[in-house]
Write a protein that holds these residues in place. Structure first.
Motif, PDB file in Angstrom:
ATOM      1  N   MET A  49       0.849  -1.194   0.000  1.00 18.63           N
ATOM      2  CA  MET A  49       0.000   0.000   0.000  1.00 18.63           C
ATOM      3  C   MET A  49       0.885   1.245   0.000  1.00 18.63           C
ATOM      4  SD  MET A  49      -2.859   1.172   2.792  1.00 18.63           S
ATOM      5  CE  MET A  49      -3.834  -0.292   2.480  1.00 18.63           C
ATOM      6  N   ASN A  50       0.600   2.146  -0.943  1.00 17.68           N
ATOM      7  CA  ASN A  50       1.386   3.371  -1.048  1.00 17.68           C
ATOM      8  C   ASN A  50       0.763   4.442  -0.161  1.00 17.68           C
ATOM      9  OD1 ASN A  50       2.936   5.535  -1.756  1.00 17.68           O
ATOM     10  ND2 ASN A  50       2.809   5.169  -3.975  1.00 17.68           N
ATOM     11  N   MET A  51       1.477   4.802   0.900  1.00 15.05           N
ATOM     12  CA  MET A  51       0.950   5.760   1.876  1.00 15.05           C
ATOM     13  C   MET A  51       0.808   7.153   1.273  1.00 15.05           C
ATOM     14  SD  MET A  51       0.596   4.050   4.789  1.00 15.05           S
ATOM     15  CE  MET A  51       0.745   5.179   6.154  1.00 15.05           C
ATOM     16  N   ALA A  52       1.532   7.419   0.153  1.00 16.98           N
ATOM     17  CA  ALA A  52       1.494   8.759  -0.430  1.00 16.98           C
ATOM     18  C   ALA A  52       0.129   9.089  -1.017  1.00 16.98           C
ATOM     19  CB  ALA A  52       2.577   8.884  -1.505  1.00 16.98           C
ATOM     20  N   PHE A  53      -0.635   8.060  -1.434  1.00 12.95           N
ATOM     21  CA  PHE A  53      -1.930   8.289  -2.058  1.00 12.95           C
ATOM     22  C   PHE A  53      -3.070   8.337  -1.038  1.00 12.95           C
ATOM     23  CE2 PHE A  53       0.663   6.424  -5.423  1.00 12.95           C
ATOM     24  CZ  PHE A  53       0.472   7.351  -6.441  1.00 12.95           C
ATOM     25  N   LEU A  54      -2.764   8.196   0.231  1.00 15.85           N
ATOM     26  CA  LEU A  54      -3.787   8.237   1.261  1.00 15.85           C
ATOM     27  C   LEU A  54      -3.809   9.612   1.900  1.00 15.85           C
ATOM     28  CD1 LEU A  54      -3.056   4.803   2.978  1.00 15.85           C
ATOM     29  CD2 LEU A  54      -4.778   5.288   1.235  1.00 15.85           C
ATOM     30  N   ASN A  55      -4.989  10.041   2.274  1.00 16.38           N
ATOM     31  CA  ASN A  55      -5.062  11.327   2.959  1.00 16.38           C
ATOM     32  C   ASN A  55      -4.546  11.188   4.385  1.00 16.38           C
ATOM     33  OD1 ASN A  55      -7.224  10.393   4.663  1.00 16.38           O
ATOM     34  ND2 ASN A  55      -8.632  10.718   2.940  1.00 16.38           N
ATOM     35  N   SER A  56      -4.328  12.303   5.029  1.00 16.37           N
ATOM     36  CA  SER A  56      -3.691  12.298   6.350  1.00 16.37           C
ATOM     37  C   SER A  56      -4.531  11.558   7.383  1.00 16.37           C
ATOM     38  CB  SER A  56      -3.446  13.736   6.807  1.00 16.37           C
ATOM     39  OG  SER A  56      -4.659  14.458   6.870  1.00 16.37           O
ATOM     40  N   ARG A  57      -5.846  11.677   7.300  1.00 16.38           N
ATOM     41  CA  ARG A  57      -6.702  11.003   8.280  1.00 16.38           C
ATOM     42  C   ARG A  57      -6.613   9.489   8.137  1.00 16.38           C
ATOM     43  NH1 ARG A  57     -12.725  13.147   9.155  1.00 16.38           N
ATOM     44  NH2 ARG A  57     -11.426  14.884   9.900  1.00 16.38           N
ATOM     45  N   THR A  58      -6.579   9.007   6.898  1.00 13.74           N
ATOM     46  CA  THR A  58      -6.476   7.561   6.675  1.00 13.74           C
ATOM     47  C   THR A  58      -5.127   7.036   7.145  1.00 13.74           C
ATOM     48  OG1 THR A  58      -7.924   7.768   4.739  1.00 13.74           O
ATOM     49  CG2 THR A  58      -6.647   5.733   4.952  1.00 13.74           C
ATOM     50  N   ARG A  59      -4.054   7.774   6.837  1.00 10.23           N
ATOM     51  CA  ARG A  59      -2.724   7.357   7.294  1.00 10.23           C
ATOM     52  C   ARG A  59      -2.662   7.312   8.814  1.00 10.23           C
ATOM     53  NH1 ARG A  59      -0.788  10.978   3.240  1.00 10.23           N
ATOM     54  NH2 ARG A  59      -0.200  12.475   4.872  1.00 10.23           N
ATOM     55  N   GLU A  60      -3.243   8.313   9.432  1.00 11.36           N
ATOM     56  CA  GLU A  60      -3.247   8.350  10.897  1.00 11.36           C
ATOM     57  C   GLU A  60      -4.018   7.166  11.472  1.00 11.36           C
ATOM     58  OE1 GLU A  60      -4.841  11.270  14.488  1.00 11.36           O
ATOM     59  OE2 GLU A  60      -4.566  12.063  12.462  1.00 11.36           O
ATOM     60  N   LYS A  61      -5.121   6.808  10.830  1.00 11.72           N
ATOM     61  CA  LYS A  61      -5.920   5.677  11.310  1.00 11.72           C
ATOM     62  C   LYS A  61      -5.159   4.363  11.157  1.00 11.72           C
ATOM     63  CE  LYS A  61     -10.514   3.625  10.898  1.00 11.72           C
ATOM     64  NZ  LYS A  61     -11.830   3.685  10.200  1.00 11.72           N
ATOM     65  N   ILE A  62      -4.457   4.206  10.025  1.00 12.15           N
ATOM     66  CA  ILE A  62      -3.684   2.982   9.805  1.00 12.15           C
ATOM     67  C   ILE A  62      -2.571   2.859  10.841  1.00 12.15           C
ATOM     68  CG2 ILE A  62      -2.090   1.837   8.212  1.00 12.15           C
ATOM     69  CD1 ILE A  62      -3.772   2.959   5.918  1.00 12.15           C
ATOM     70  N   ILE A  63      -1.860   3.951  11.061  1.00  9.02           N
ATOM     71  CA  ILE A  63      -0.767   3.929  12.040  1.00  9.02           C
ATOM     72  C   ILE A  63      -1.301   3.661  13.441  1.00  9.02           C
ATOM     73  CG2 ILE A  63       1.026   5.337  13.122  1.00  9.02           C
ATOM     74  CD1 ILE A  63       1.350   6.753  10.416  1.00  9.02           C
ATOM     75  N   LYS A  64      -2.443   4.281  13.759  1.00 14.01           N
ATOM     76  CA  LYS A  64      -3.052   4.072  15.073  1.00 14.01           C
ATOM     77  C   LYS A  64      -3.438   2.615  15.268  1.00 14.01           C
ATOM     78  CE  LYS A  64      -6.885   5.723  17.950  1.00 14.01           C
ATOM     79  NZ  LYS A  64      -8.054   6.640  18.003  1.00 14.01           N
ATOM     80  N   ASN A  65      -4.050   2.011  14.255  1.00 10.28           N
ATOM     81  CA  ASN A  65      -4.435   0.602  14.353  1.00 10.28           C
ATOM     82  C   ASN A  65      -3.212  -0.311  14.420  1.00 10.28           C
ATOM     83  OD1 ASN A  65      -7.177   1.188  14.297  1.00 10.28           O
ATOM     84  ND2 ASN A  65      -7.300   1.066  12.059  1.00 10.28           N
ATOM     85  N   MET A  66      -2.149   0.086  13.737  1.00  6.98           N
ATOM     86  CA  MET A  66      -0.919  -0.701  13.770  1.00  6.98           C
ATOM     87  C   MET A  66      -0.339  -0.731  15.182  1.00  6.98           C
ATOM     88  SD  MET A  66       2.558  -0.106  11.552  1.00  6.98           S
ATOM     89  CE  MET A  66       1.562   0.086  10.068  1.00  6.98           C
TER      90      MET A  66
END
Length: 300
Positions: free
Chosen positions: A1-18
């Motif tokens: 998954m390319n993090m560059a194509f995700l908006n900041s909220r989605t990236r934050e959610k993925i990192i939080k879940n990780m």
């Protein structure tokens, strides 16, 4: 998954879940270890009562019939820990105060890495030092039968704990706002009065954490006490009597205990007692740390 194509909220959610998944995995792992410890230790109480196990005066697990009394082991652990704390806490905290408040920056830059380097020494190296250097010295100076005793074990555990206490306490003391120092000195307090009445109380939460970490290492340390405590499962009558703390007994006997035998279960039950002992120590220490936790400059 390319993090560059995700908006900041989605990236934050993925990192939080990780991070949540990693934390959950750690909790589950610790829970399974605790469950296994209790599952393997509890069966011994079909043979001996909890009271006789904890307060029994004799530990002869291989005799016929066997005796599974760990009270001398508990006393050995408690005495070694208390004696170690008596040595390491004052020295560690005073060393931290010196580095943070008194030492010149150049001296601090030299001493701080050395302290952290000592903290990383393997416990077997410290135990070997206690056996080869400290034990003969104690035996000769105090004219005692053996240098492998409770005092030697406490010295080595203190040597292990001091760098941890010093390093973390120094960071906590160094982070105290300069406004507190300046206000105290501005009111006419001396440097010593400022350290004792302002700096130390303001950093007590961090210092308490340092003490908790340092003493937690001492309580559960195995190799050092196995090598220098003497290995006698008996109540000590003096500082220079050999003792066998709980971790040393587990390490020394687990290899020779028949799998799923009474001796095997007794050693796991000893681990349960050690677990409960360290758990309540950390709970009490954490309560003390939270009681004096600094909430801002207005604390003082």
């Amino acid at each position: 998954m390319n993090m560059a194509f995700l908006n900041s909220r989605t990236r934050e959610k993925i990192i939080k879940n990780m991070f949540f998944g990693i934390a959950l995995a750690c909790i589950i792992t610790l829970g399974l270890i605790t469950l296994f410890l209790f599952m393997e230790g509890v069966p011994i109480f079909d043979l001996v009562s909890v009271k006789d196990f904890v307060f029994g005066m004799y530990w002869y697990p291989t005799s016929d019939p066997p005796d599974f009394g760990i009270f001398p082991l508990i006393v050995g652990s408690v005495f070694v820990t208390i004696l170690s704390a008596t040595i390491s806490i004052p020295l560690g905290v005073m060393s931290a105060l010196y580095l943070a408040e008194i030492a010149k920056p150049k001296m601090r830059e030299i001493v701080k890495p050395i302290v952290e380097l000592i903290a990383s020494l393997p416990s077997v190296v410290i135990g070997f030092f206690g056996m080869v250097i400290v034990a003969p010295f104690l035996q000769e100076v105090f004219d005692i039968p053996t240098g492998l005793n409770m005092f030697n074990a406490a010295l080595m555990l203190a040597f292990m704990s001091i760098p941890t206490i010093c390093s973390i306490s120094e960071d906590a003391i160094y982070s105290v706002p300069n406004a507190l120092r300046e206000a105290s000195l501005g009111l006419g307090a001396t440097k010593l009065e400022t350290i004792v009445r302002v700096i130390l109380p303001a950093s007590i939460s961090g210092v308490s954490t340092a003490v908790i970490l340092g003493m937690s290492r001492a309580i559960g340390e195995t190799m050092v006490v196995l090598m220098v405590a003497g290995g006698a499962a008996a109540l000590p009558q003096s500082l220079f009597d050999p003792v066998r703390p709980l971790p040393a007994s587990i390490a020394a006997e687990m290899a020779e205990a028949p799998f799923r035998g009474d001796h095997y279960h007794a050693l796991f039950a000893t681990g349960v007692v050690l677990f409960i002992f360290t758990f309540f120590f950390n709970i009490i220490a954490d309560m003390i740390a939270h009681k004096y936790k600094q909430t801002g400059d207005a604390t003082l």
